[in-house]
Design a protein around this motif. Structure first.
Motif, PDB file in Angstrom:
ATOM      1  N   VAL A   1      23.736 -31.334 -17.061  1.00  0.00           N
ATOM      2  CA  VAL A   1      25.163 -31.301 -17.394  1.00  0.00           C
ATOM      3  C   VAL A   1      25.783 -32.628 -16.967  1.00  0.00           C
ATOM      4  O   VAL A   1      25.533 -33.107 -15.864  1.00  0.00           O
ATOM      5  CB  VAL A   1      25.840 -30.137 -16.633  1.00  0.00           C
ATOM      6  CG1 VAL A   1      27.334 -30.136 -16.865  1.00  0.00           C
ATOM      7  CG2 VAL A   1      25.239 -28.803 -17.048  1.00  0.00           C
ATOM      8  N   ASN A   2      26.574 -33.235 -17.862  1.00  0.00           N
ATOM      9  CA  ASN A   2      27.227 -34.502 -17.515  1.00  0.00           C
ATOM     10  C   ASN A   2      28.713 -34.308 -17.301  1.00  0.00           C
ATOM     11  O   ASN A   2      29.341 -33.460 -17.949  1.00  0.00           O
ATOM     12  CB  ASN A   2      27.023 -35.525 -18.628  1.00  0.00           C
ATOM     13  CG  ASN A   2      25.554 -35.801 -18.858  1.00  0.00           C
ATOM     14  OD1 ASN A   2      24.818 -36.121 -17.924  1.00  0.00           O
ATOM     15  ND2 ASN A   2      25.110 -35.626 -20.091  1.00  0.00           N
ATOM     16  N   LYS A   3      29.266 -35.139 -16.414  1.00  0.00           N
ATOM     17  CA  LYS A   3      30.709 -35.110 -16.159  1.00  0.00           C
ATOM     18  C   LYS A   3      31.438 -35.370 -17.470  1.00  0.00           C
ATOM     19  O   LYS A   3      31.089 -36.288 -18.210  1.00  0.00           O
ATOM     20  CB  LYS A   3      31.034 -36.199 -15.132  1.00  0.00           C
ATOM     21  CG  LYS A   3      32.465 -36.171 -14.659  1.00  0.00           C
ATOM     22  CD  LYS A   3      32.698 -37.222 -13.599  1.00  0.00           C
ATOM     23  CE  LYS A   3      34.169 -37.576 -13.569  1.00  0.00           C
ATOM     24  NZ  LYS A   3      34.452 -38.660 -12.645  1.00  0.00           N
ATOM     25  N   GLY A   4      32.399 -34.554 -17.770  1.00  0.00           N
ATOM     26  CA  GLY A   4      33.178 -34.743 -18.993  1.00  0.00           C
ATOM     27  C   GLY A   4      32.651 -33.950 -20.182  1.00  0.00           C
ATOM     28  O   GLY A   4      33.335 -33.827 -21.198  1.00  0.00           O
ATOM     29  N   ASP A   5      31.460 -33.402 -20.070  1.00  0.00           N
ATOM     30  CA  ASP A   5      30.934 -32.568 -21.159  1.00  0.00           C
ATOM     31  C   ASP A   5      31.840 -31.350 -21.374  1.00  0.00           C
ATOM     32  O   ASP A   5      32.374 -30.791 -20.418  1.00  0.00           O
ATOM     33  CB  ASP A   5      29.535 -32.036 -20.807  1.00  0.00           C
ATOM     34  CG  ASP A   5      28.446 -33.074 -21.055  1.00  0.00           C
ATOM     35  OD1 ASP A   5      28.788 -34.189 -21.489  1.00  0.00           O
ATOM     36  OD2 ASP A   5      27.262 -32.754 -20.792  1.00  0.00           O
ATOM     37  N   CYS A   6      31.976 -30.971 -22.633  1.00  0.00           N
ATOM     38  CA  CYS A   6      32.785 -29.786 -22.927  1.00  0.00           C
ATOM     39  C   CYS A   6      31.956 -28.525 -22.704  1.00  0.00           C
ATOM     40  O   CYS A   6      30.742 -28.516 -22.897  1.00  0.00           O
ATOM     41  CB  CYS A   6      33.250 -29.815 -24.378  1.00  0.00           C
ATOM     42  SG  CYS A   6      34.438 -31.121 -24.662  1.00  0.00           S
ATOM     43  N   ILE A   7      32.657 -27.464 -22.319  1.00  0.00           N
ATOM     44  CA  ILE A   7      32.004 -26.159 -22.187  1.00  0.00           C
ATOM     45  C   ILE A   7      32.240 -25.405 -23.490  1.00  0.00           C
ATOM     46  O   ILE A   7      33.387 -25.154 -23.869  1.00  0.00           O
ATOM     47  CB  ILE A   7      32.598 -25.357 -21.011  1.00  0.00           C
ATOM     48  CG1 ILE A   7      32.444 -26.154 -19.708  1.00  0.00           C
ATOM     49  CG2 ILE A   7      31.926 -23.997 -20.896  1.00  0.00           C
ATOM     50  CD1 ILE A   7      33.204 -25.542 -18.531  1.00  0.00           C
ATOM     51  N   VAL A   8      31.162 -25.076 -24.178  1.00  0.00           N
ATOM     52  CA  VAL A   8      31.276 -24.371 -25.454  1.00  0.00           C
ATOM     53  C   VAL A   8      30.632 -22.994 -25.306  1.00  0.00           C
ATOM     54  O   VAL A   8      29.492 -22.889 -24.860  1.00  0.00           O
ATOM     55  CB  VAL A   8      30.583 -25.153 -26.587  1.00  0.00           C
ATOM     56  CG1 VAL A   8      30.541 -24.330 -27.872  1.00  0.00           C
ATOM     57  CG2 VAL A   8      31.296 -26.477 -26.834  1.00  0.00           C
ATOM     58  N   VAL A   9      31.382 -21.958 -25.634  1.00  0.00           N
ATOM     59  CA  VAL A   9      30.787 -20.623 -25.637  1.00  0.00           C
ATOM     60  C   VAL A   9      30.551 -20.230 -27.102  1.00  0.00           C
ATOM     61  O   VAL A   9      31.410 -20.439 -27.958  1.00  0.00           O
ATOM     62  CB  VAL A   9      31.645 -19.590 -24.864  1.00  0.00           C
ATOM     63  CG1 VAL A   9      33.041 -19.481 -25.427  1.00  0.00           C
ATOM     64  CG2 VAL A   9      30.984 -18.217 -24.864  1.00  0.00           C
ATOM     65  N   ALA A  10      29.349 -19.722 -27.387  1.00  0.00           N
ATOM     66  CA  ALA A  10      29.000 -19.400 -28.770  1.00  0.00           C
ATOM     67  C   ALA A  10      28.386 -18.015 -28.849  1.00  0.00           C
ATOM     68  O   ALA A  10      27.750 -17.556 -27.910  1.00  0.00           O
ATOM     69  CB  ALA A  10      28.004 -20.426 -29.309  1.00  0.00           C
ATOM     70  N   GLY A  11      28.607 -17.371 -29.996  1.00  0.00           N
ATOM     71  CA  GLY A  11      27.995 -16.060 -30.217  1.00  0.00           C
ATOM     72  C   GLY A  11      29.031 -14.964 -30.305  1.00  0.00           C
ATOM     73  O   GLY A  11      30.082 -15.138 -30.920  1.00  0.00           O
ATOM     74  N   GLY A  12      28.717 -13.830 -29.690  1.00  0.00           N
ATOM     75  CA  GLY A  12      29.593 -12.666 -29.772  1.00  0.00           C
ATOM     76  C   GLY A  12      30.912 -12.898 -29.056  1.00  0.00           C
ATOM     77  O   GLY A  12      31.037 -13.794 -28.228  1.00  0.00           O
ATOM     78  N   ARG A  13      31.882 -12.062 -29.393  1.00  0.00           N
ATOM     79  CA  ARG A  13      33.172 -12.166 -28.716  1.00  0.00           C
ATOM     80  C   ARG A  13      33.137 -11.400 -27.396  1.00  0.00           C
ATOM     81  O   ARG A  13      32.257 -10.591 -27.160  1.00  0.00           O
ATOM     82  CB  ARG A  13      34.270 -11.601 -29.614  1.00  0.00           C
ATOM     83  CG  ARG A  13      34.498 -12.473 -30.818  1.00  0.00           C
ATOM     84  CD  ARG A  13      35.728 -12.049 -31.580  1.00  0.00           C
ATOM     85  NE  ARG A  13      36.231 -13.178 -32.337  1.00  0.00           N
ATOM     86  CZ  ARG A  13      37.493 -13.337 -32.680  1.00  0.00           C
ATOM     87  NH1 ARG A  13      38.389 -12.431 -32.337  1.00  0.00           N
ATOM     88  NH2 ARG A  13      37.876 -14.387 -33.355  1.00  0.00           N
TER      89      ARG A  13
END
Lengths: 967, 271
Positions: free
Chosen positions: A417-429
């Motif tokens: 994980v790099n500083k500044g990377d976005c957190i993306v959640v994918a898949g089901g709600r």
């Protein structure tokens, strides 16, 4: 407007579902019912007129060849009145329970060009023909048709609304918990009421931390800490200190173990230091080298508590979870096979022995198998083998082990994980599913569990996970993300917390896509909704990442970023709801010292009767639940999807022989394969967990050797399911098993690459708790260089010689044979790693040189069972002589040689012309020829006195073996 | 057009035999693409650019409502014209397992039962179905199949082949006797379950209770094939449950010929 649509079979079409329910009705002992009919009910809300609904019925919901339909506006619906000879019961899901069919119907209506339905609900209507009492109807609902944790019986009098009920939209308010001034008693009350499962030391540590900050924690902060520190996520027992008391040479000794995991399991791997171990213990799964381009990874998880309460959903999400572990290993692996192992109480357990609040073991088993079938088959991952063991002690707490293997390119093993990377959640709600799952599995089950913890159980959506898999492999290969992890127990809290452990994370909880409104911020954060993965995505790749997921119809959303501030910061509707130091969260928990004590059980062997009819006994052993055919289960799993199946779980002349390890080729067209096996035997552990560990490792390795897999390319996984580790006797037996694991992993040269523990497997009722027997599962993966050189266990040619390789000893302790005599025995089988390795290496050579026609390992049930299985699988007979077996035992009893479960033995079929070459490979190994494969259906064994002690037809042996679980 | 056989392996949510199906065609030199239905519906990819359409096994949309129904509707409603053109161009279609269920529920199989007309001429209307197995459960087991009919897909196959089935909804049921008779009369029955010697089967040799033990059918031209068993799962010799101990006749298993036939037909007729 809501329309109610009923779909039913046309006259004369066989009602398969009704037939299935009918069988369960009979199982319940209700014999007055003569027919059950099932109607599928859809309730559809939307601006749809009569014509539109007709079209939906005709073109989407009904099969024109076999089915018919009728529909009405919901508010005009008149339910069928119960009659003397007919009862109508409708079962629907509880609000908030995921029903994937809803989404499919909405999509189907859209495809028809009829616009959007705003909501769909499904239900099943059961028409029960024949007289039953109200009491019987209730039993039927509770024991067969519905599980109240996820379903309810529809009361039509209550539904008069024109709209589906929606979850309320709660007023948002940040709640702070009165912690810093609380006394011990109040702290424990907070822990208990909030289902935090934290002990007093831990509560005090949290208190001290917030005192220093000069404020009370929010509910979200407290829950996040509880989740991170839970046994489930942190493995406190294995990583903490243990004061171990044991006896050696009659003297009581004490010793302090600092970190049981590091001093046993991990230590073995470090000492073995295999070059082909690529990544061990620190990722979701252990990774080993497969071929020049790829690695394979393997993980086995448990899902015991949810499966106890809702077997289908529990096993379903258990499989889903371990598959996500593989998806989240390194930068993502493609799942290539599953292996599943279960422990249940016997399926014929008397109803009166089923404790209140638990389900009957047959229902548990059927539900678990359906759950695995549903998820594994729909994901398109072959379930290639497994095991099921039965013991009455699993009555309140069944065990469900789910294993998955993945393959990945060599350059995708490590993530950062790099500083500044976005957190993306994918898949089901995200919904209200599985709240408190992580903490719930860190406590004992009780009669109240089904009420209190019902939120902890969910149903999976395998197609959603398949879509996530498809999308993420595209994104992986394009290098769009820098790290990934799965959302499992603890939900976003666990996933984001883990990924942001060193850098810190900032999350806007408003951004998380929800299934419905009305969730509180802490629920969004700790919800365990399934089928979600979390990615760390460099900002420049975010657009393309979202595009890739959209192309597979998967929702992906940016919810925050990794900050570099080493804090966990959560916001909701503009206010901060969490602000804690990552260091406190991950390192701040007190190291607990637990007490452990191991005392060998006092056992006395019963004297076996002098005369036993061994024909009868062999048939009885063949039909023992722990030995009998599991075909009913195996056939329900797709074990061949992906096209790489080489050795299947059932093989031989009539595809009914139980194979040893299963073998697949993950890359089609290549001869390189993997072999997967399991070793498990809880009865040995009831005598001595140390030797149980040795036997489990031997069995797992032996099964791979039996198919021709090389012993020097085998890696193993540990999986400990034990009772409450706060009780010294439970923990003592756990320590003893872990020490066996170290000793024998080193002895056999097989490194552990990953593992798991599930503790607190106890069932409490009326202040009395029953623990499961400490159950160790060893799962093994072997790399096979050329699958065309592997062998199967069915006898192939009449006239071949039958060898028993390895020495047989009087080791009847825990043997199935003794169980059929109502005894446990004393002499638990012991392993000798040096002799075992010699045997296994020699057999590896012989197989590689093509000298072996068939090979099968001797395990539960001993030599007699092994011979019988090889015979009926090959549809060939056997003549064998007990006195020829290399046997080291005082008493020359036929039954001991036939049924003793001495490890490290294999039965091998060799053609006479290859005898010399084969024996040349076995230098220094104990072996003998004990008989011959016959071109007849007769199975004949001569005893020490040269008399015929067994004379049976192979068909009868096969039938005895198949009959018990032919459901 | 390029001198290479182009195969489109269709996929959508829940398709899961696309990899091995693509591998089977690629083994014989075809250019194979696995294409999401979304791209066909958006016209990013055009069906007319391919020679063979393969609809592989899986659980499209989870088998929700009933197996194959949702994708069948998508094909019929949104790609009906493209499919009719594809069929009229004498190109090939194969549907395996879930793919067969889809072809049947879209009315593409058995299609028009009048031998004189093109398959798609009468429009797509469902006349047969694949429904729940009599055993009431999903079963994975190996089946012997008697080969019949006059399809390009089944040329040079031995009289009896050995393929695995893996399905819960594979019971073949025609809407009425006239349809069944027409299928037989037109030589549209391609595979029937049988015993290892090719005789009438009993359960579990007949795994699902199909009418007249039908396992696979074609359209009147023999160019569209649908079958429940999985030829792609007996692609290699070592895929069969009894390979160990048998004399090896070659690298490939019984199923390979099906895919080879498809490729050779295109090479001989459309390239």
């Amino acid at each position: 407007m809501i329309w109610r649509i009923e779909i039913f079979n046309k006259e004369g079409v066989f009602d398969v579902q009704g037939d299935g329910v009918m069988r369960s009705v009979v199982d319940l002992g209700i014999h007055s019912v003569h027919k059950v009919e099932v109607t599928q009910v859809y309730s559809i809300e939307g601006e749809l007129d009569h014509n539109a609904v007709t079209k939906i019925c005709k073109e989407l919901l009904t099969d024109p060849i076999t089915q018919d339909f009728k529909f009405t506006v919901q508010k005009d619906f008149l339910p069928t009145v119960n009659l003397e000879e007919l009862r109508v019961i409708e079962i629907a899901y509880n609000p908030g329970v995921m029903d994937p069919v809803e989404y499919s119907v909405i999509k189907g209506i859209r495809d028809l060009g009829l616009g959007e339905a705003s909501g769909v609900k499904t239900a099943k209507e059961y028409k029960i023909f024949g007289h039953i009492t109200d009491g019987q109807a209730d039993t039927l609902v509770n024991k067969v048709l519905a599980n109240k944790i996820i379903q309810h019986q529809v009361d039509h009098a209550q539904i008069r609304s024109d709209h589906f009920a929606t979850m309320g939209n709660a007023e948002h308010e940040v709640i702070s918990v009165d912690l810093i001034d609380a006394k011990d008693k109040a702290l424990m009350k907070l822990s208990k009421d909030g289902q935090l499962f934290l002990n007093i030391e831990e509560m005090k540590t949290i208190q001290a931390y917030f005192k220093k900050l000069g404020r009370n924690p929010t509910d979200c902060e407290l829950e996040t800490t509880a989740q991170t520190w839970s046994e489930h996520c942190f493995h406190k027992t294995f990583r903490g200190n243990i004061e171990f008391e044991y006896k050696e040479k009659g003297k009581t000794k004490k010793r302090l173990i600092k970190n049981l995991l590091k001093s046993t399991i991990v230590k073995a791997t470090q000492e073995l230091d295999k070059k082909w171990c690529v990544s061990v213990f620190h990722d979701n799964a252990g990774v080993i080298e497969f071929d020049k381009e790829s690695n394979v990874c393997f993980k086995v998880e448990t899902h015991n508590h949810p499966s106890a309460l809702e077997p289908f959903g529990g096993a379903n999400t258990g499989i889903g979870g371990v598959i996500r572990d593989i998806l989240g290993t390194g930068l993502g692996a493609k799942p290539i096979c599953s292996t599943d192992v279960f422990c249940f109480a016997p399926p014929d357990t008397d109803w009166k022995d089923v404790p209140a609040g638990t389900l009957h073991p047959k229902r548990v088993m059927k539900g678990v198998v359906s759950g695995v079938r549903d998820y594994g088959n729909k994901m398109g991952i072959p379930t290639i083998n497994g095991a099921i063991i039965f013991d009455p002690l699993y009555i309140g707490n069944p065990l469900v082990y789910c294993g998955n293997v993945g393959i990945m390119p060599k350059n995708k093993v490590f993530k950062k994980v790099n500083k500044g990377d976005c957190i993306v959640v994918a898949g089901g709600r995200t919904g209200r599913d599985g709240i408190h799952g992580a903490t719930f599995s860190s406590g004992e089950l009780t009669t109240d569990s089904e009420v209190v913890s019902s939120g902890a159980v969910q149903i999976g959506d395998p197609i959603q996970e398949k879509k996530v898999l498809d999308a993420m492999l595209i994104a992986r290969d394009r290098g769009l993300y820098s790290a990934v992890t799965d959302c499992g127990a603890g939900g976003l809290s666990s996933a984001v917390g883990e990924m942001g452990q060193t850098l810190g994370a900032w999350v806007d909880l408003d951004k998380v896509p929800l299934k419905y409104q009305g969730l509180n911020y802490d629920e969004i954060w700790i919800s365990e909704s399934q089928e979600r993965m979390v990615f760390s995505v460099p900002e420049k790749n975010v657009d393309e990442m979202l595009k890739v997921f959209a192309s597979e119809n998967v929702e992906a959303t940016v919810i925050g970023y990794f900050t570099g501030k080493k804090k966990l910061e959560l916001y909701y509707r503009g206010s901060q709801v969490c602000d804690i130091d990552m260091e406190f969260l991950h390192e701040g928990n007190p190291r607990i010292t637990k007490k452990a004590k191991w005392t060998a059980p006092k056992l006395k062997a019963k004297k076996l009767p002098a005369k036993i009819d061994l024909n009868e006994k062999l048939l009885e052993v063949m039909g023992h639940y722990n030995i009998c055919s599991k075909e009913w289960v195996i056939r329900q799993y797709d074990h061949e999807v992906q096209g790489g199946s080489i050795i299947k779980p059932l093989i031989g002349k009539n595809c009914d022989g139980p194979s040893d390890a299963s073998v697949i080729t993950p890359k089609l067209g290549s001869k390189k394969g993997i072999a997967i096996s399991n070793g498990i035997n809880a009865r040995y552990g009831m005598i001595d967990p140390y030797w149980m560990a040795g036997n489990c490792i031997d069995e797992a390795v032996r099964q791979i050797v039996a198919v021709g897999g090389a012993i020097d390319r085998i890696a193993i996984l540990d999986n400990f399911c034990w009772g409450n580790p706060d009780k010294p006797d439970r923990l003592g037996s756990l320590v003893r098993a872990a020490e066996g694991c170290y000793k024998f992993a080193v002895g056999y040269g097989v490194p552990f690459i990953s593992g798991k523990d599930s503790l607190y497997n106890e069932y409490a009722q009326n202040k009395k708790t029953t623990a499961i027997p400490g159950t160790l599962l060893i799962s093994a993966i072997g790399i096979v260089d050329d699958v065309s050189k592997t062998v199967t266990m069915n006898f192939k040619k009449p006239g071949s010689l039958i060898y028993v390789v390895g020495e047989t000893r009087d080791e009847m302790g825990g043997a199935v044979y003794l169980d059929t005599c109502g005894d446990m025995g004393v002499n638990v089988p012991q392993v000798d790693p040096k002799a075992a390795i010699k045997t296994f290496k020699a057999l590896n050579q012989a197989t590689a040189k093509g000298l072996v026609n068939a090979m099968h390992d001797c395990s539960d049930g001993g030599l007699a069972v092994t011979l019988a299985e090889m015979a009926f699988a090959g549809n060939l007979g056997v003549t064998a002589r007990i006195d020829k077996v290399v046997y080291k035992g005082k008493e020359k009893r036929d039954d001991v040689v036939m049924f003793s479960e001495t490890p490290s033995r294999l039965v091998v079929e060799v053609s006479p012309e290859k005898q010399k070459k084969f024996e040349a490979e076995l230098k220094g190994v104990k072996y003998s020829v004990i008989g011959r494969v016959e071109n007849s259906p007769e199975f004949v064994i001569y005893g020490f006195k040269q008399n015929v002690v067994v004379n049976l037809f192979i068909q009868d042996l096969c039938e005895a073996w198949k009959q018990p679980l032919r459901w | 057009m390029e001198k290479n056989v182009k195969v489109l392996v269709l996929r959508t949510a829940g398709t899961n035999c696309d990899g091995e199906t693509a591998n089977a065609f690629a083994h014989f030199g075809a250019t194979v693409e696995r294409v999401h239905i979304k791209r066909l519906r958006n016209r990013e990819v055009l069906l007319k650019d391919y020679h063979i359409l393969a609809i592989p096994g899986g659980f499209t949309y989870g088998d929700d409502i009933e197996s194959g129904r949702i994708l069948a509707n998508e094909l019929r409603i949104h790609l009906g014209d493209d499919l009719a053109q594809f069929i009229n161009d004498k190109k090939l279609i194969v549907g395996i397992c879930n793919g067969f269920q889809i072809l049947v529920k879209a009315g593409i199989l058995p299609g028009n039962l009048d031998k004189g007309q093109a398959a798609a001429a009468a429009g797509f209307k469902q006349t047969v179905t694949l429904t729940n197995n009599d055993s009431g459960k999903f079963e994975d087991r190996w089946s012997y199949l008697k080969v019949s009919g006059e399809s390009v897909w089944t040329k040079n196959l031995p009289k009896v082949v050995y393929f695995p089935v893996a399905h819960a909804e594979g019971k073949f049921v025609p809407s009425d006797n006239a349809v069944l008779e027409a299928l037989k009369h037109n030589q549209q029955v391609a595979f029937t379950y049988c015993s290892s010697e090719g005789n009438a089967p009993v359960y579990p040799e007949a795994p699902n209770g199909s009418i007249e033990h039908i396992a696979g059918i074609t359209d009147v031209t023999g160019r569209i094939l649908g079958l429940m068993p999985h030829p792609e799962r007996h692609f290699y010799f070592e895929n069969s449950p009894g390979w160990n101990g048998q004399t090896k006749k070659g690298l490939l298993g019984d199923g390979a010929q099906v895919f080879k036939n498809g490729i050779e037909y295109i090479k001989g007729n459309l390239l």
